[in-house]
Design an enzyme around this catalytic site. Sequence first.
Site, PDB file in Angstrom:
ATOM      1  N   ASP A 240       0.795  -1.489  -0.066  1.00 49.44           N
ATOM      2  CA  ASP A 240      -0.062  -0.267   0.377  1.00 49.44           C
ATOM      3  C   ASP A 240       0.930   1.004   0.238  1.00 49.44           C
ATOM      4  O   ASP A 240       1.733   1.305   1.140  1.00 49.44           O
ATOM      5  CB  ASP A 240      -1.571  -0.410   1.076  1.00 49.44           C
ATOM      6  CG  ASP A 240      -2.060   0.968   1.042  1.00 49.44           C
ATOM      7  OD1 ASP A 240      -1.681   2.474   0.785  1.00 49.44           O
ATOM      8  OD2 ASP A 240      -2.799   0.862   1.954  1.00 49.44           O
ATOM      9  N   VAL A 299     -12.969  -9.279  -1.061  1.00 48.80           N
ATOM     10  CA  VAL A 299     -13.923  -8.550  -0.458  1.00 48.80           C
ATOM     11  C   VAL A 299     -14.102  -7.060  -0.107  1.00 48.80           C
ATOM     12  O   VAL A 299     -15.018  -6.445   0.239  1.00 48.80           O
ATOM     13  CB  VAL A 299     -13.948  -9.127   1.103  1.00 48.80           C
ATOM     14  CG1 VAL A 299     -13.957 -10.552   1.138  1.00 48.80           C
ATOM     15  CG2 VAL A 299     -12.550  -8.633   1.762  1.00 48.80           C
ATOM     16  N   ALA A 300     -13.066  -6.760  -1.337  1.00 46.74           N
ATOM     17  CA  ALA A 300     -13.456  -4.474  -1.603  1.00 46.74           C
ATOM     18  C   ALA A 300     -14.360  -4.785  -2.499  1.00 46.74           C
ATOM     19  O   ALA A 300     -15.626  -4.335  -2.497  1.00 46.74           O
ATOM     20  CB  ALA A 300     -12.087  -4.734  -1.921  1.00 46.74           C
ATOM     21  N   ASP A 325     -16.660 -12.030  -2.684  1.00 47.32           N
ATOM     22  CA  ASP A 325     -17.939 -11.514  -2.450  1.00 47.32           C
ATOM     23  C   ASP A 325     -18.208 -10.180  -3.220  1.00 47.32           C
ATOM     24  O   ASP A 325     -19.550 -10.229  -3.315  1.00 47.32           O
ATOM     25  CB  ASP A 325     -17.355 -11.061  -0.829  1.00 47.32           C
ATOM     26  CG  ASP A 325     -18.314 -10.433  -0.572  1.00 47.32           C
ATOM     27  OD1 ASP A 325     -19.837 -11.304   0.051  1.00 47.32           O
ATOM     28  OD2 ASP A 325     -19.047  -9.365   0.427  1.00 47.32           O
ATOM     29  N   GLU A 330     -23.417  -6.451 -10.215  1.00 45.05           N
ATOM     30  CA  GLU A 330     -24.061  -7.337  -8.731  1.00 45.05           C
ATOM     31  C   GLU A 330     -25.418  -6.848  -9.023  1.00 45.05           C
ATOM     32  O   GLU A 330     -25.790  -5.460  -9.284  1.00 45.05           O
ATOM     33  CB  GLU A 330     -23.506  -6.246  -7.226  1.00 45.05           C
ATOM     34  CG  GLU A 330     -22.177  -6.617  -7.149  1.00 45.05           C
ATOM     35  CD  GLU A 330     -21.696  -6.452  -6.039  1.00 45.05           C
ATOM     36  OE1 GLU A 330     -22.634  -5.462  -5.328  1.00 45.05           O
ATOM     37  OE2 GLU A 330     -20.609  -6.871  -5.672  1.00 45.05           O
ATOM     38  N   HIS A 349     -22.319 -10.474  -1.667  1.00 44.35           N
ATOM     39  CA  HIS A 349     -21.489  -8.840  -0.961  1.00 44.35           C
ATOM     40  C   HIS A 349     -22.276  -8.628   0.348  1.00 44.35           C
ATOM     41  O   HIS A 349     -23.183  -7.937   0.765  1.00 44.35           O
ATOM     42  CB  HIS A 349     -21.817  -8.231  -1.570  1.00 44.35           C
ATOM     43  CG  HIS A 349     -21.049  -6.667  -2.029  1.00 44.35           C
ATOM     44  ND1 HIS A 349     -21.609  -5.353  -3.158  1.00 44.35           N
ATOM     45  CD2 HIS A 349     -20.584  -6.350  -0.597  1.00 44.35           C
ATOM     46  CE1 HIS A 349     -20.355  -5.076  -2.490  1.00 44.35           C
ATOM     47  NE2 HIS A 349     -20.319  -4.918  -1.350  1.00 44.35           N
ATOM     48  N   LEU A 350     -21.497  -9.480   1.250  1.00 46.30           N
ATOM     49  CA  LEU A 350     -22.427 -10.031   2.710  1.00 46.30           C
ATOM     50  C   LEU A 350     -21.166  -9.310   3.312  1.00 46.30           C
ATOM     51  O   LEU A 350     -21.535  -9.991   4.910  1.00 46.30           O
ATOM     52  CB  LEU A 350     -22.001 -11.471   3.293  1.00 46.30           C
ATOM     53  CG  LEU A 350     -23.386 -12.328   2.011  1.00 46.30           C
ATOM     54  CD1 LEU A 350     -23.471 -13.992   2.304  1.00 46.30           C
ATOM     55  CD2 LEU A 350     -24.798 -11.580   2.655  1.00 46.30           C
ATOM     56  N   GLY A 351     -19.868  -8.758   2.676  1.00 50.56           N
ATOM     57  CA  GLY A 351     -19.099  -8.313   3.564  1.00 50.56           C
ATOM     58  C   GLY A 351     -19.516  -7.502   5.156  1.00 50.56           C
ATOM     59  O   GLY A 351     -18.640  -7.973   5.921  1.00 50.56           O
ATOM     60  N   ALA A 352     -20.245  -6.473   4.637  1.00 49.35           N
ATOM     61  CA  ALA A 352     -20.736  -5.810   6.262  1.00 49.35           C
ATOM     62  C   ALA A 352     -22.484  -6.790   6.564  1.00 49.35           C
ATOM     63  O   ALA A 352     -22.919  -6.356   7.896  1.00 49.35           O
ATOM     64  CB  ALA A 352     -20.849  -4.969   5.325  1.00 49.35           C
TER      65      ALA A 352
END
Length: 613
Positions: A240, A299-300, A325, A330, A349-352
Site C-alpha cells: 500500500d 471482499v473489496a 464477495d 452486481e 456481497h456479505l462483507g458488512a
Amino acid sequence: MAAPSQTTAATTHHRILLPANHHRALAPSVLRLPLRAHARRGRLSVSAAAAAPAASTAAPSEPATGAVPGKPTVLVAEKLGAAGLELLREFANVDCSYGLSPEELRAKIPLCDALIVRSGTKVGRDVFEASGGRLRVVGRAGVGIDNVDLAAATEHGCLVVNAPTANTVAAAEHGIALLTAMSRNIAQADASLKAGKWQRNKYVGVSLVGKTLAILGFGKVGSEVARRAKGLGMHVIAHDPYASADRAHAIGVELVSMEEALTTADFISLHMPLTPATNKMLNDETFAKMKKGVRIINVARGGVIDEDALVRALDSGIVAQAALDVFTKEPPAPDSKLVLHENVTVTPHLGASTVEAQEGVAIEIAEAVIGALKGELAASAVNAPMVPAEVLSELAPYVVLAEKLGRLAVQLVAGGGGIKSVKVTYASARAPDDLDTRLLRAMITKGLIEPISSVFVNLVNADFTAKQRGVRITEERILLDGSPETPIDYIQVHIAHVESKFPSAVSESGEITVEGKVKDGIPHLTKVGSFQVDVSLEGSLILCRQVDQPGMIGSVGSVLGEENVNVSFMSVGRIAPRKHAVMAIGVDEEPKKSTLTKIGEIPAIEEFVFLKL
C-alpha cells in the site's frame, strides 16, 4: 519580525463583478446568518443558513406526510438499520423511499437536504443538478464511495460522508471466513454432501500455517485481516503506497513492493477502493507474475479484478482458487463463468452483513449526516480536506474571525470593477508547516463571496467557487518571535486593484486592508487601512473617518441613542492628536437610513460606512 514567507496561490483567474448598486445585495433579507464555530466532541461546528434552492427542472414530489416545518428533510434511498433511522427522526423529517429509479430520485431530491444511500444507488451529477442547490450532504452507509460523483458534489457544495469504521470488523471477518472456507473447500464439499455424495479425496485442502498472505490495500479492513491472519500462523506481507511502515511493523506485517507481493504470495487478499488506478488491477499481466497455485480473496470491489482474466488464470492453473464477495456487476449474470467455476467460492456481497455491523453503520452514518446538517465537519467527510480534530478545536475562534474579516472587506469595495486578487496574511510564532490554514482560507472565501452572490460556500467547495469566479487568493505567513502556544497573532485580508467606498480602509500599499485578532475567544477588528482600532466583530459596524477633536464620540453616540440604536463597542484610532481618526462603532441593530444620514451630516465627519457582519 521576520520577512513574510513565500506566497502560495490557492485559487485563480476571472472576476467577481459587483453591480453598481451591489450594496443592495447586503440587505438583511438576503444576508446569510453569520458563521458560528465551537468545538464539541472533536468536531468543529461551522454553521450558516443554507442557500435557498434554485429553480429545478425536475418535478418535485410532495413532502412526506407528517413532515414538521422547519426541520431538514433526509431521503433514505436504501435500507438502513432501525437505530440509525431513530436518530435521524429525532432531528429531521425522514423519507424512506427504497428502490427509486433514477428519474424518481431526481424528482424527489429538490425537496431534500440530505440523501443516504448504500452501494446500490448511483448519485451522479444529474442528481446534484436536480437538487437545485438544496442538497447539503450525501451519506454513504458503508466505506466505498465509488457510486457518488465526488467532483459534482464538491462543485455543488455538497458534503459527502461515509461510515468507514462500523463494518470494518465484519468485512475483515468475512475475508478470513472466505480464506478458510476456500482453503478447505467448505462450500464445494457442502454442496457435494447435500447432493448425496461422499467425496473426501476430492476435497483435500491446504493448510494456512506458514503460508504467505499478501494484503493489497493496508487500510482499516486490510490491517484487521492481517491481525487475524497472524493468529492463524500465516506470514503476512502488504502493499500500500500510503500505508505507515510503523503501523505495519506494530502488527508484525512487512510492507513490500507490488512486484514482491505478486510473486511471493500463496494467498492474495484485496482491500483497496475502486479508482481509475485500481480498476482491473489484477489482469492477465499481473496474474502471469503470480506464483503458480496462488489463491485470491476479494471482499473489496469487484472492478479491481478483470473477471475474464481471472477465469483464464483459473483454467490455466495459475490461480488455484478464488473466493469472491464482490463482482464488477452486481448481481452477476446467472450464467457467469466465474461464478459457476468449480474452483471459485462466492457470496452475494456479505462483507458488512452482520447484525452488529448493520446497526453500527446505521448509527455511524446517521450521526455523520446529522452533524453535517448542523454544520459540523466530521472526520468521515470524504470530499473535504481532512483537518485533525485537535486543529479544528484550536482554530475555532479564528474560523469566526476569518469569515467576518472576509465579509467586512468585501463590503468596503466600491464600484463594479470586480474582485480579482486577495491576499491573506497570517502572523504567527509557529513554523509554516505547523499551521494548517485551509479551513481559515475557506472561511475567508465564504465571507468574500456569499454577500455578493447566491452561492453557499463551505470548506468543501471554497477553492472551487473562488476559482470559478476568478478570484485569486494567495496566502503568506509572517513568522513572529514569541510562544507558539497561540496559533495566530493576527489575520489580515488585502483586496488589491479595487476602489473603496471608505477610502481610509486603503493602506499605504493601495489595497483595502482589514486586520483582526482573537481576544478572550472573541474576534476583534484591530486595523482598518492604516488606522488602529479595537472593536468586537459582533452585530454590525459603523466606520467613521473624522477630524480628531473633542466631542466626536458624544456627537455620534447621541445620534444613535436618539434613534434607539444600542452601541456595543466603540474604538478610535488616530494618526496623531488633532489630525484624523477612524472611529469604529459596534451596534446591535441596523440603523435606519435617516440615522446614518444624520451621522454623515456631523460637520467633522469626512466619510463613513455601515457594515453588516
